[in-house]
Design a protein around this motif. Structure first.
Motif, PDB file in Angstrom:
ATOM      1  N   GLU A 191       0.831  -1.203   0.000  1.00  0.00           N
ATOM      2  CA  GLU A 191       0.000   0.000   0.000  1.00  0.00           C
ATOM      3  C   GLU A 191       0.866   1.253   0.000  1.00  0.00           C
ATOM      4  N   GLN A 244       1.326   8.957  -6.113  1.00  0.00           N
ATOM      5  CA  GLN A 244       1.578  10.370  -5.854  1.00  0.00           C
ATOM      6  C   GLN A 244       2.574  10.933  -6.862  1.00  0.00           C
ATOM      7  N   LYS A 268       1.060   3.873  -3.031  1.00  0.00           N
ATOM      8  CA  LYS A 268       0.702   5.264  -2.754  1.00  0.00           C
ATOM      9  C   LYS A 268       1.806   6.204  -3.229  1.00  0.00           C
TER      10      LYS A 268
END
Length: 728
Positions: A183, A191, A187
């Motif tokens: 995760e 981003q 992420k």
């Protein structure tokens, strides 16, 4: 021998000579004694003198010895003590020397125990190696060294067991934390990609410049919000960039690897580690049965897989030989095949396009993340093309429901606009242009109904929804343009066309609604070119490009319009049949009522009012409907006369029937729909007219005489029809 072997008197001579020699020696001795006699006498005299002194000296020496012995007893005791101390000192020196040899061994063994207690097993193995090779051989004669030597293999096994236990705990830890690791990695990748994409869009001046004004403002606002959120997210996570090392302690695997390498069992450890990780990979790749129900199920599934391979990539780069690129590639290929099979199966259960879109976004992030770690992901993007088709299917189902709702809610009447503001609201939603209508004053009505701008808006929304899936697929603008046009064509030719066909066939749709549907499809057909421009503005691909596909909306709306026209003809005929069914002729009446039947007048009034509604239809459609209605009415009246159940007809009934046909002819001659040339519409009743004229004037001779001639007055009268009616 010569004395004994010589002459007989030789012995005697020898003896004589020997005596003479003795005498000579005696004389010499005597001379010598005489020469030394005085000295001898002096010496004896001196000895006699010394004798007394010697005895005196002897007494003194004896006394001195006695006193010396008494005085030396303490010295002897001290000397013996000194000797004993020197022996002890020598022994101590020997012990110190031996202890100096043993102390390093004991210190190293103590250090080994301490290292074992604080779990510094790799250092403990190094200490063991020093003990065995350097220290213990120096003092191997001592029993404690033998005990140490016997304990070292046990300690090695203990270290192996402990390190293996730590490795198992490590494997369990990364199994638990793989979803969190994945995760975090996803992420960070998302981003970074969002930030780069947003900056690229902001720098692209021409991006979406030609798009529809209202939608452009919305997109620009969304871009600004996205960019702002991206910077805010970057600020939030700038100080907290977690990596796999931050979430999992990798020291057990390093330690275990070093320990097994030092012990010469590195290959055993590598095989065990790879075997266990393969087992964990199979567990990670096994999805939950309800995974397809929520996006969280997919997110957790992808996070676990990403976490697994992030750990393997970390192990690959920080260890030498524990895992190899060949091993990770093999493991990834196995995992990729399983992932694709799982996604194919579970995605097929998804009926919600939003969920399919979320799944697509997760797959893209998943692929981008692992691609960043060097894993090939082309097959995942190929899978996305399969899921894109499924996404389009779910969109088509969703939009099918939206279209049905729009059609159900439509009042099928022209849109009234009371003022300029309302008019601009409508044309902002739908590209309508009519110079003649613009000249009219308010209030006025737009020809299409409310469903037209709603359908147009929904088609654009469908294009946007389809575009969302095409984003981030690493495809060129030309390919995206082609995908959008193909999906839009499916929407028009299959979904919208099906909805229109079903709408047209619904029983509650009357003639007025069908007329409005024809008008609506005409305007939607004209708007197709604006949809093509809309797609071109989104993708920045000119319609003049050779490979640019065209929208098939023209054929879709034409087919729908033809179906509506056919339904108009059918419903008109059905309505005529309903009026015919309530006809109640008295076939035995002696004379007519002098006026047309009530049912027929009602039918004609209905047709007249209906054809007035057809003024907005294309002229050909209205003319065809009018001609079809008149022909069907004529055939229905003819069939009424020729009905097999009707056995007898009076001349009064014929006269009454003739009055009804006259009203039909008057209706046809009144030009209910403009555009007919001459008495074209009246020809629909010519067969009936000639048949009735034959019976009304009873002109059978003329009929028989002119039969078969082109100039015959009763050319359209069929003999069998005439005979049937004549019998009745």
């Amino acid at each position: 021998r010569s004395v004994y072997d010589d002459q007989p008197n030789a012995h005697q001579k020898f003896m004589e000579k020997l005596d003479a020699c003795i005498r000579n020696h005696d004389r010499e001795i005597e001379k010598m004694c005489n020469f030394h006699h005085q000295g001898f006498v002096d010496a004896i005299t001196e000895l006699l003198k010394v004798r007394a002194d010697a005895e005196k000296l002897k007494v003194q020496v004896t006394d001195t010895n006695r006193r010396l012995q008494e005085a030396g007893k303490e010295v002897i005791a001290q000397t013996e003590e000194i000797i004993r101390c020197r022996v002890q000192q020598r022994n101590i020196t020997t012990v110190v020397e031996k202890l100096q040899l043993c102390l390093p061994v004991l210190e190293m063994y103590s250090k080994l125990k301490e290292q074992m207690s604080v779990k510094r097993y790799y250092s403990a193995l190094k200490t063991m190696e020093q003990l065995e090779n350097l220290y213990l051989p120096r003092v191997s004669q001592y029993r404690f060294c033998q005990i140490m030597i016997e304990n070292l293999p046990k300690l090695r096994e203990e270290i192996k067991e402990i390190s293996m236990s730590d490795l198992k705990d490590f494997l369990e830890s990364i199994r638990k934390h793989s979803d969190r690791i994945g995760e975090t990695a996803m992420k960070q990748a998302q981003q970074q990609k969002t930030f780069s994409t947003t900056l690229q869009k902001q720098n692209n001046v021409n991006y979406g410049r030609n798009m529809h004004l209202g939608r452009s403002r919305i997109l620009e606002s969304k871009n600004e919000i996205t960019l702002k959120r991206t910077f805010e997210d970057d600020d939030e996570h700038e100080e907290e960039v977690l990596t796999a090392q931050d979430l999992v302690d990798f020291s057990p695997v390093y330690r275990c690897l070093h320990i097994y390498s030092v012990l010469g069992d590195g290959e055993i450890f590598e095989n065990y580690y790879r075997k266990q990780r393969r087992k964990q990979a199979r567990l990670v790749l096994q999805p939950q049965s309800s995974m397809h129900e929520t996006v969280e199920g997919y997110r957790r599934y992808f996070s676990q897989i990403v976490g697994f391979f992030v750990v393997e990539d970390h192990i690959l780069h920080v260890t030498q030989g524990l895992v190899t690129r060949t091993y990770t590639d093999e493991l990834w290929n196995m995992a990729l095949s399983k992932i694709i099979a799982v996604l194919r199966t579970h995605s097929s259960y998804c009926s919600d396009p939003d969920l399919v879109l979320e799944l697509k976004n997760l797959i893209v992030v998943f692929a981008d993340t692992l691609q960043g770690y060097g894993f090939p992901v082309n097959r995942l993007f190929d899978l996305l093309f399969e899921i894109r088709d499924q996404y389009n299917e779910t969109l088509l189902k969703k939009w099918s429901g939206l279209f049905r709702d729009i059609f159900e809610a439509d009042n099928y009447s022209p849109i009234p606009v009371a003022n300029e503001e309302e008019y601009r609201i409508v044309i902002s939603k739908f590209p309508f242009q009519d110079p003649e209508l613009d000249k009219q004053s308010f209030p006025k009505k737009l020809p299409m109904s409310q469903s037209v701008p709603q359908i147009y808006i929904q088609v654009k929304e469908f294009i946007y929804a389809s575009l969302k899936f095409s984003e981030s697929l690493h495809r060129s603008s030309t390919e995206i343009d082609d995908m959008l046009r193909k999906s839009t064509n499916l929407l028009l030719t299959r979904t919208l066309s099906s909805c229109l066909q079903n709408l047209i066939k619904k029983p509650h749709i009357g003639l007025t609604e069908l007329v409005q549907i024809i008008i609506n499809t005409t305007h939607l057909e004209q708007a197709c070119k604006y949809l093509e421009d809309f797609i071109s503005n989104i993708t920045n691909i000119s319609q003049l490009t050779v490979h640019t596909a065209r929208l098939y909306g023209l054929s879709t709306f034409k087919d729908a319009r033809h179906a509506a026209e056919g339904e108009i003809y059918t419903k008109l005929n059905q309505k005529i049949d309903e009026f015919i069914q309530i006809a109640d002729y008295d076939w035995t009446m002696s004379e007519s009522d002098g006026r047309a039947s009530g049912y027929l007048m009602d039918l004609i009034n209905f047709l007249r009012s209906t054809f007035q509604v057809f003024t907005h239809l294309p002229g050909k459609v209205a003319q065809t409907a009018c001609m079809s209605a008149c022909q069907h009415l004529s055939m229905s009246l003819m069939q009424m006369l020729l009905d097999s159940e009707l056995k007898q007809i009076s001349m009064g009934a014929i006269q009454q029937f003739n009055l009804d046909v006259i009203q039909c002819e008057l209706f046809a001659s009144s030009e209910p729909v403009p555009g007919f040339q001459g008495d074209t519409l009246q020809l629909a009743f010519i067969d009936l007219r000639q048949l009735l004229d034959l019976f009304m004037v009873w002109d059978w001779s003329t009929y028989l005489a002119d039969y078969g001639q082109a100039t015959s007055k009763y050319l359209r009268v069929n003999p069998s029809t005439a005979l049937t009616l004549l019998e009745k």
